[in-house]
Every structure is written in structure tokens, then in C-alpha cells.
Motif scaffolding. Sequence first.
Motif, PDB file in Angstrom:
ATOM      1  N   UNK A  74     154.786 -16.101  17.421  1.00 24.49           N
ATOM      2  CA  UNK A  74     154.057 -16.555  16.359  1.00 24.49           C
ATOM      3  C   UNK A  74     153.586 -15.766  15.201  1.00 24.49           C
ATOM      4  N   UNK A  75     153.673 -16.219  14.171  1.00 23.56           N
ATOM      5  CA  UNK A  75     153.237 -15.408  12.957  1.00 23.56           C
ATOM      6  C   UNK A  75     151.929 -15.737  12.685  1.00 23.56           C
ATOM      7  N   UNK A  76     151.048 -14.913  13.049  1.00 23.62           N
ATOM      8  CA  UNK A  76     149.435 -14.902  13.143  1.00 23.62           C
ATOM      9  C   UNK A  76     148.705 -13.725  12.178  1.00 23.62           C
ATOM     10  N   UNK A  77     147.990 -14.092  11.524  1.00 24.97           N
ATOM     11  CA  UNK A  77     147.068 -13.270  10.859  1.00 24.97           C
ATOM     12  C   UNK A  77     146.371 -12.345  11.571  1.00 24.97           C
ATOM     13  N   UNK A  78     145.812 -11.069  11.108  1.00 28.54           N
ATOM     14  CA  UNK A  78     144.983 -10.261  11.903  1.00 28.54           C
ATOM     15  C   UNK A  78     143.774 -11.069  12.468  1.00 28.54           C
ATOM     16  N   UNK A  79     143.179 -11.942  11.771  1.00 24.75           N
ATOM     17  CA  UNK A  79     141.944 -12.742  11.933  1.00 24.75           C
ATOM     18  C   UNK A  79     142.605 -13.569  13.276  1.00 24.75           C
ATOM     19  N   UNK A  80     143.593 -14.324  13.166  1.00 23.41           N
ATOM     20  CA  UNK A  80     144.120 -15.122  14.203  1.00 23.41           C
ATOM     21  C   UNK A  80     144.486 -14.344  15.602  1.00 23.41           C
ATOM     22  N   UNK A  81     144.730 -13.285  15.347  1.00 23.63           N
ATOM     23  CA  UNK A  81     145.178 -12.386  16.433  1.00 23.63           C
ATOM     24  C   UNK A  81     143.777 -11.929  17.566  1.00 23.63           C
ATOM     25  N   UNK A  82     142.783 -11.658  16.320  1.00 25.40           N
ATOM     26  CA  UNK A  82     141.525 -11.244  16.793  1.00 25.40           C
ATOM     27  C   UNK A  82     140.711 -12.285  17.615  1.00 25.40           C
ATOM     28  N   UNK A  83     140.991 -13.432  17.080  1.00 25.55           N
ATOM     29  CA  UNK A  83     140.487 -14.697  17.589  1.00 25.55           C
ATOM     30  C   UNK A  83     141.185 -15.013  18.979  1.00 25.55           C
ATOM     31  N   UNK A  84     142.302 -14.744  19.101  1.00 25.65           N
ATOM     32  CA  UNK A  84     142.936 -14.935  20.574  1.00 25.65           C
ATOM     33  C   UNK A  84     142.655 -14.168  21.296  1.00 25.65           C
ATOM     34  N   UNK A  85     142.441 -12.912  20.992  1.00 24.70           N
ATOM     35  CA  UNK A  85     142.148 -11.880  22.090  1.00 24.70           C
ATOM     36  C   UNK A  85     140.731 -12.053  22.510  1.00 24.70           C
ATOM     37  N   UNK A  86     139.650 -12.429  21.460  1.00 23.22           N
ATOM     38  CA  UNK A  86     138.190 -12.630  21.921  1.00 23.22           C
ATOM     39  C   UNK A  86     138.241 -13.873  22.653  1.00 23.22           C
ATOM     40  N   UNK A  87     138.758 -15.224  22.369  1.00 22.62           N
ATOM     41  CA  UNK A  87     138.592 -16.431  23.293  1.00 22.62           C
ATOM     42  C   UNK A  87     139.285 -16.467  24.377  1.00 22.62           C
ATOM     43  N   UNK A  88     140.586 -15.768  24.484  1.00 17.69           N
ATOM     44  CA  UNK A  88     141.356 -15.995  25.692  1.00 17.69           C
ATOM     45  C   UNK A  88     141.483 -14.716  26.542  1.00 17.69           C
ATOM     46  N   UNK A  89     142.121 -13.762  25.950  1.00 13.51           N
ATOM     47  CA  UNK A  89     142.152 -12.414  26.862  1.00 13.51           C
ATOM     48  C   UNK A  89     140.893 -11.958  27.266  1.00 13.51           C
ATOM     49  N   UNK A  90     139.643 -11.992  26.678  1.00 13.43           N
ATOM     50  CA  UNK A  90     138.460 -11.486  27.316  1.00 13.43           C
ATOM     51  C   UNK A  90     137.991 -12.293  28.308  1.00 13.43           C
ATOM     52  N   UNK A  91     138.402 -13.653  28.398  1.00 12.13           N
ATOM     53  CA  UNK A  91     137.938 -14.764  29.369  1.00 12.13           C
ATOM     54  C   UNK A  91     138.589 -14.633  30.487  1.00 12.13           C
ATOM     55  N   UNK A  92     139.799 -14.343  30.520  1.00 14.55           N
ATOM     56  CA  UNK A  92     140.985 -14.243  31.563  1.00 14.55           C
ATOM     57  C   UNK A  92     140.057 -13.690  32.884  1.00 14.55           C
ATOM     58  N   UNK A  93     139.769 -12.510  32.841  1.00 14.97           N
ATOM     59  CA  UNK A  93     139.343 -11.763  33.823  1.00 14.97           C
ATOM     60  C   UNK A  93     137.727 -11.753  34.295  1.00 14.97           C
ATOM     61  N   UNK A  94     137.212 -12.561  33.635  1.00 18.66           N
ATOM     62  CA  UNK A  94     135.780 -12.731  33.939  1.00 18.66           C
ATOM     63  C   UNK A  94     135.463 -13.017  35.226  1.00 18.66           C
ATOM     64  N   UNK A  95     136.093 -14.249  35.908  1.00 22.18           N
ATOM     65  CA  UNK A  95     135.831 -14.517  37.299  1.00 22.18           C
ATOM     66  C   UNK A  95     136.336 -13.337  38.205  1.00 22.18           C
ATOM     67  N   UNK A  96     137.554 -13.069  38.161  1.00 27.26           N
ATOM     68  CA  UNK A  96     137.790 -11.920  38.840  1.00 27.26           C
ATOM     69  C   UNK A  96     137.150 -10.736  38.989  1.00 27.26           C
ATOM     70  N   UNK A  97     136.717 -10.276  37.752  1.00 28.82           N
ATOM     71  CA  UNK A  97     136.098  -8.942  37.843  1.00 28.82           C
ATOM     72  C   UNK A  97     134.765  -9.019  37.919  1.00 28.82           C
ATOM     73  N   UNK A  98     134.189 -10.319  37.879  1.00 31.00           N
ATOM     74  CA  UNK A  98     132.654 -10.498  38.100  1.00 31.00           C
ATOM     75  C   UNK A  98     132.337 -10.123  39.739  1.00 31.00           C
ATOM     76  N   UNK A  99     133.520 -10.147  40.524  1.00 30.77           N
ATOM     77  CA  UNK A  99     133.098 -10.086  41.754  1.00 30.77           C
ATOM     78  C   UNK A  99     133.408  -8.583  42.324  1.00 30.77           C
ATOM     79  N   UNK A 100     134.747  -8.096  41.667  1.00 31.64           N
ATOM     80  CA  UNK A 100     135.265  -6.699  41.949  1.00 31.64           C
ATOM     81  C   UNK A 100     135.121  -5.771  40.806  1.00 31.64           C
ATOM     82  N   UNK A 101     134.799  -4.585  41.173  1.00 32.10           N
ATOM     83  CA  UNK A 101     134.754  -3.699  40.087  1.00 32.10           C
ATOM     84  C   UNK A 101     136.074  -3.396  39.644  1.00 32.10           C
TER      85      UNK A 101
END
Length: 122
Positions: A74-101
Motif C-alpha cells: 500500500x502507498x501509505x504516508x508516514x503518519x499512516x505507517x505510524x498509526x498502523x504500527x501503534x494500533x496493530x503491531x504493538x497490540x499483537x504480542x500483548x497477550x503472549x508477552x503478558x505471561x512470558x518475559x
Amino acid sequence: MNNDFTLSLPYNFMNVSVGVKDNLDVLVGLLGCRHSSLPLKYLGLPLGAKFKEVSICNPILEKMERRLVGWKRLYLSKGGRVTLIKSTLFSLPTYFLSILPVPGKVANRMEKLHRDFLCSGM
């Protein structure tokens, strides 16, 4: 040799560790469950695995990489990329890493994925 078995009751009610019994097959049939040995997965998390191994975090890294493959087209602006990183990529490992270091190598790999995605469109 490990003499413990894990009994998994139907519908993931619970896992019960018991020592080896002579009538384990009778007990399994009576409870309507199955027996297995560790390591195994329960609710998507590895039980009985060495938690400091990098390989147990591979499913999270692979899921992040699969998401990024579709977004890189996709052709995304820098702001769009930051939004995707913050909203999706940061939340993916939350459950998994809340239990394991988080091993250091895994944290560095996640940061590298974020950084490469953010800078790839410039």
C-alpha cells in the motif's frame, strides 16, 4: 524420563497433571479426556517450554511479518505507517508477552520490523 502426564478435559475446562498410574487408560476413558505430555499449547501459549528460548516467540514474529507483507504494497504516508504500527503491531504480542518475559533478541527483532516498515516508504 518424565513420568508425568497431562489430562486435558473436553472443552479446555482444565489440565490436570497426574503421576503415572497403572490404570491411566481407565481414568482417561472414565473422564472422557486425552493424555499428553509437555510441552503443549494451551490457549495459544506454550506450556512446559523453556520460556527464555527465542523459538517460542516465533509465532508472534511470523504474525507480524504476515501483516507487514500486505501493508508494504500500500502507498501509505508516514503518519499512516505510524498509526498502523501503534494500533496493530504493538497490540499483537500483548497477550503472549503478558505471561512470558521477552527475550532480548525477540525485542530487537520486533523493533527492527517496526523500524523497517516505517522507513520503507521514504
